[in-house]
Enzyme design. Structure first.
Site, PDB file in Angstrom:
ATOM      1  N   SER A 137      40.182  48.808  54.454  1.00  0.00           N
ATOM      2  CA  SER A 137      39.159  49.373  54.874  1.00  0.00           C
ATOM      3  C   SER A 137      38.303  50.622  55.184  1.00  0.00           C
ATOM      4  O   SER A 137      37.808  51.897  53.942  1.00  0.00           O
ATOM      5  CB  SER A 137      40.228  50.676  55.802  1.00  0.00           C
ATOM      6  N   HIS A 151      37.655  46.018  57.219  1.00  0.00           N
ATOM      7  CA  HIS A 151      39.201  46.693  58.399  1.00  0.00           C
ATOM      8  C   HIS A 151      38.083  47.535  58.861  1.00  0.00           C
ATOM      9  O   HIS A 151      37.490  48.278  58.088  1.00  0.00           O
ATOM     10  CB  HIS A 151      40.268  47.259  58.134  1.00  0.00           C
ATOM     11  N   ASP A 177      37.879  51.308  61.482  1.00  0.00           N
ATOM     12  CA  ASP A 177      38.847  52.247  62.165  1.00  0.00           C
ATOM     13  C   ASP A 177      37.519  52.712  62.633  1.00  0.00           C
ATOM     14  O   ASP A 177      36.738  53.873  62.453  1.00  0.00           O
ATOM     15  CB  ASP A 177      38.489  52.951  61.089  1.00  0.00           C
ATOM     16  N   MET A 186      37.132  55.494  65.233  1.00  0.00           N
ATOM     17  CA  MET A 186      37.267  56.263  66.598  1.00  0.00           C
ATOM     18  C   MET A 186      36.863  57.070  67.300  1.00  0.00           C
ATOM     19  O   MET A 186      35.908  57.124  67.316  1.00  0.00           O
ATOM     20  CB  MET A 186      38.212  57.604  65.271  1.00  0.00           C
ATOM     21  N   HIS A 243      40.082  47.876  64.542  1.00  0.00           N
ATOM     22  CA  HIS A 243      40.389  49.034  64.640  1.00  0.00           C
ATOM     23  C   HIS A 243      40.313  49.662  65.754  1.00  0.00           C
ATOM     24  O   HIS A 243      39.577  50.615  65.380  1.00  0.00           O
ATOM     25  CB  HIS A 243      41.375  49.083  63.905  1.00  0.00           C
ATOM     26  N   MET A 282      40.754  52.955  68.323  1.00  0.00           N
ATOM     27  CA  MET A 282      41.819  54.156  68.103  1.00  0.00           C
ATOM     28  C   MET A 282      41.093  54.728  69.219  1.00  0.00           C
ATOM     29  O   MET A 282      40.578  55.838  68.499  1.00  0.00           O
ATOM     30  CB  MET A 282      42.213  54.779  66.379  1.00  0.00           C
ATOM     31  N   MET A 303      51.362  50.467  62.398  1.00  0.00           N
ATOM     32  CA  MET A 303      50.432  51.708  61.464  1.00  0.00           C
ATOM     33  C   MET A 303      51.689  52.134  60.821  1.00  0.00           C
ATOM     34  O   MET A 303      52.556  52.776  61.590  1.00  0.00           O
ATOM     35  CB  MET A 303      49.962  53.001  63.339  1.00  0.00           C
ATOM     36  N   GLY A 333      44.269  57.963  62.633  1.00  0.00           N
ATOM     37  CA  GLY A 333      43.416  59.217  62.861  1.00  0.00           C
ATOM     38  C   GLY A 333      42.658  59.969  61.058  1.00  0.00           C
ATOM     39  O   GLY A 333      41.595  59.411  60.861  1.00  0.00           O
ATOM     40  N   PHE A 334      43.529  59.327  60.077  1.00  0.00           N
ATOM     41  CA  PHE A 334      42.610  59.692  58.295  1.00  0.00           C
ATOM     42  C   PHE A 334      43.318  59.049  57.201  1.00  0.00           C
ATOM     43  O   PHE A 334      43.959  58.595  57.855  1.00  0.00           O
ATOM     44  CB  PHE A 334      43.197  61.131  57.671  1.00  0.00           C
ATOM     45  N   GLY A 335      42.523  58.374  56.481  1.00  0.00           N
ATOM     46  CA  GLY A 335      43.202  58.079  55.536  1.00  0.00           C
ATOM     47  C   GLY A 335      43.441  59.019  54.355  1.00  0.00           C
ATOM     48  O   GLY A 335      43.227  60.287  54.496  1.00  0.00           O
ATOM     49  N   GLY A 336      44.736  57.863  53.187  1.00  0.00           N
ATOM     50  CA  GLY A 336      44.885  58.706  52.240  1.00  0.00           C
ATOM     51  C   GLY A 336      46.482  59.207  52.746  1.00  0.00           C
ATOM     52  O   GLY A 336      46.454  60.477  52.257  1.00  0.00           O
ATOM     53  N   ASP A 389      49.332  48.998  58.341  1.00  0.00           N
ATOM     54  CA  ASP A 389      47.716  50.272  57.737  1.00  0.00           C
ATOM     55  C   ASP A 389      48.028  51.470  57.387  1.00  0.00           C
ATOM     56  O   ASP A 389      49.151  52.407  58.888  1.00  0.00           O
ATOM     57  CB  ASP A 389      46.651  49.844  59.431  1.00  0.00           C
ATOM     58  N   GLY A 390      47.962  51.829  56.218  1.00  0.00           N
ATOM     59  CA  GLY A 390      48.319  52.903  56.346  1.00  0.00           C
ATOM     60  C   GLY A 390      49.130  53.371  55.056  1.00  0.00           C
ATOM     61  O   GLY A 390      50.685  52.926  54.938  1.00  0.00           O
ATOM     62  N   GLY A 391      48.578  53.865  54.019  1.00  0.00           N
ATOM     63  CA  GLY A 391      49.874  54.414  52.764  1.00  0.00           C
ATOM     64  C   GLY A 391      49.537  53.155  52.035  1.00  0.00           C
ATOM     65  O   GLY A 391      50.668  53.210  51.318  1.00  0.00           O
ATOM     66  N   GLY A 439      42.430  51.609  52.211  1.00  0.00           N
ATOM     67  CA  GLY A 439      41.486  52.386  52.046  1.00  0.00           C
ATOM     68  C   GLY A 439      41.001  52.748  50.900  1.00  0.00           C
ATOM     69  O   GLY A 439      40.481  52.820  50.343  1.00  0.00           O
TER      70      GLY A 439
HETATM   71  C1  DX5 Z   1      43.673  55.497  60.009  1.00  0.00           C
HETATM   72  C2  DX5 Z   1      43.404  53.969  59.986  1.00  0.00           C
HETATM   73  C3  DX5 Z   1      43.687  53.083  58.715  1.00  0.00           C
HETATM   74  C4  DX5 Z   1      43.645  54.517  57.317  1.00  0.00           C
HETATM   75  C5  DX5 Z   1      44.113  53.707  56.212  1.00  0.00           C
HETATM   76  O1  DX5 Z   1      43.654  55.564  60.565  1.00  0.00           O
HETATM   77  O2  DX5 Z   1      43.334  53.111  61.114  1.00  0.00           O
HETATM   78  O3  DX5 Z   1      42.663  51.739  58.042  1.00  0.00           O
HETATM   79  O4  DX5 Z   1      41.787  54.091  56.864  1.00  0.00           O
HETATM   80  O5  DX5 Z   1      43.799  54.420  54.062  1.00  0.00           O
HETATM   81  P1  DX5 Z   1      45.216  54.297  53.268  1.00  0.00           P
HETATM   82  O6  DX5 Z   1      45.109  53.269  53.320  1.00  0.00           O
HETATM   83  O7  DX5 Z   1      44.076  55.377  52.687  1.00  0.00           O
HETATM   84  O8  DX5 Z   1      46.001  55.306  53.905  1.00  0.00           O
HETATM   85 ZN    ZN Z   2      42.608  51.120  60.778  1.00  0.00          ZN
END
Ligand code: DX5
Ligand code: ZN
Length: 222
Positions: free
Chosen positions: A11, A36, A38, A40, A69, A71, A140, A145-148, A176-178, A198
């Site tokens: 991502s 990927h 994102d 937003m 993706h 959002m 999800m 909304g956010f990475g990490g 997707d996520g974590g 990500g």
């Molecule tokens: C969150 C995004 C994800 C995000 C994942 O809204 O859709 O794609 O970038 O990031 P990580 O892998 O750091 O959780």
């Molecule tokens: Zn995503």
């Protein structure tokens, strides 16, 4: 469902935005299967990223599929712009679509693969009557909304339920996520075959090693 080879989708939300072309070429060379992206809008999610002109500018930097993706609210208004910018997979959120069936048809009519994503609280059976219009289901495993953010364990049961709904249809189950080498094994066991990551890739010192570690963890568990 027959098990599919694991795909890793870095991502670019976690990439260095000032070096985006270089970052895309680096993850391509490091073994990414999809890129990927994102998108937003600051309404559907509390963050704002990029839109069609940025995606179009990135397109010449790789031939790997762009996994876009969305959002965003009312995505049906801008599908054509994302397809023209170079999206290969267009994924909308079930929560953002008033007429999901029609929107999925429109994505395929534009020549893209049709994906649908679900927030953590959304029940999986909301997809039961659109399965034949779908190429990708994106679960999800954090609130978008956010990475990490930290992986939400409750989404493992949703992955298992969706894998059973998919049955033998040619639909890719994406998460997707974590995603880290530790959670990669658990989501693959639950049925995911496309892993978005990500921070686990872009915050590592070595993109190829990070992608390989995710792939090995998922392959050995699936
Ligand atoms: C969150 C995004 C994800 C995000 C994942 O809204 O859709 O794609 O970038 O990031 P990580 O892998 O750091 O959780
Ligand atoms: Zn995503």
């Amino acid at each position: 469902m027959p098990s599919q080879p694991i795909k890793i989708a870095p991502s670019i939300l976690s990439a260095d935005f000032a070096q985006m072309g270089n970052e895309i070429r680096a993850i391509d060379a490091a073994g990414a299967d999809y890129i990927h992206i994102d998108v937003m809008d600051g309404h559907f999610v509390p963050n704002l990223t990029f839109g069609p002109p940025v995606i179009k500018a990135l397109r010449p930097h790789t031939t790997k599929p762009f996994d876009v993706h969305l959002m965003i609210d009312s995505p049906e208004r801008s599908l054509e712009a994302y397809a023209e910018a170079g999206a290969d997979i267009l994924t909308v959120h079930v929560e953002a679509c008033r007429h999901l069936d029609r929107t999925l048809q429109a994505i395929r009519d534009l020549g893209c693969r049709a994906g649908v994503s679900m927030n953590p609280a959304t029940p999986p059976d909301s997809l039961a009557y659109v399965l034949d219009r779908l190429d990708v289901i994106l679960v999800m495993s954090v609130n978008p909304g956010f990475g990490g953010q930290a992986f939400l364990d409750g989404q493992l049961a949703k992955l298992r339920r969706i894998a059973s709904l998919i049955d033998d249809r040619p639909i890719q189950l994406e998460v997707d996520g974590g995603i880290t080498p530790e959670t990669a094994g658990r989501v693959a066991t639950a049925g995911a075959s496309v892993l978005v990551a990500g921070n686990a890739i872009f915050r590592s010192g070595d993109y190829a090693d990070a992608i390989a570690r995710l792939r090995t963890a998922a392959d050995s568990a699936s």
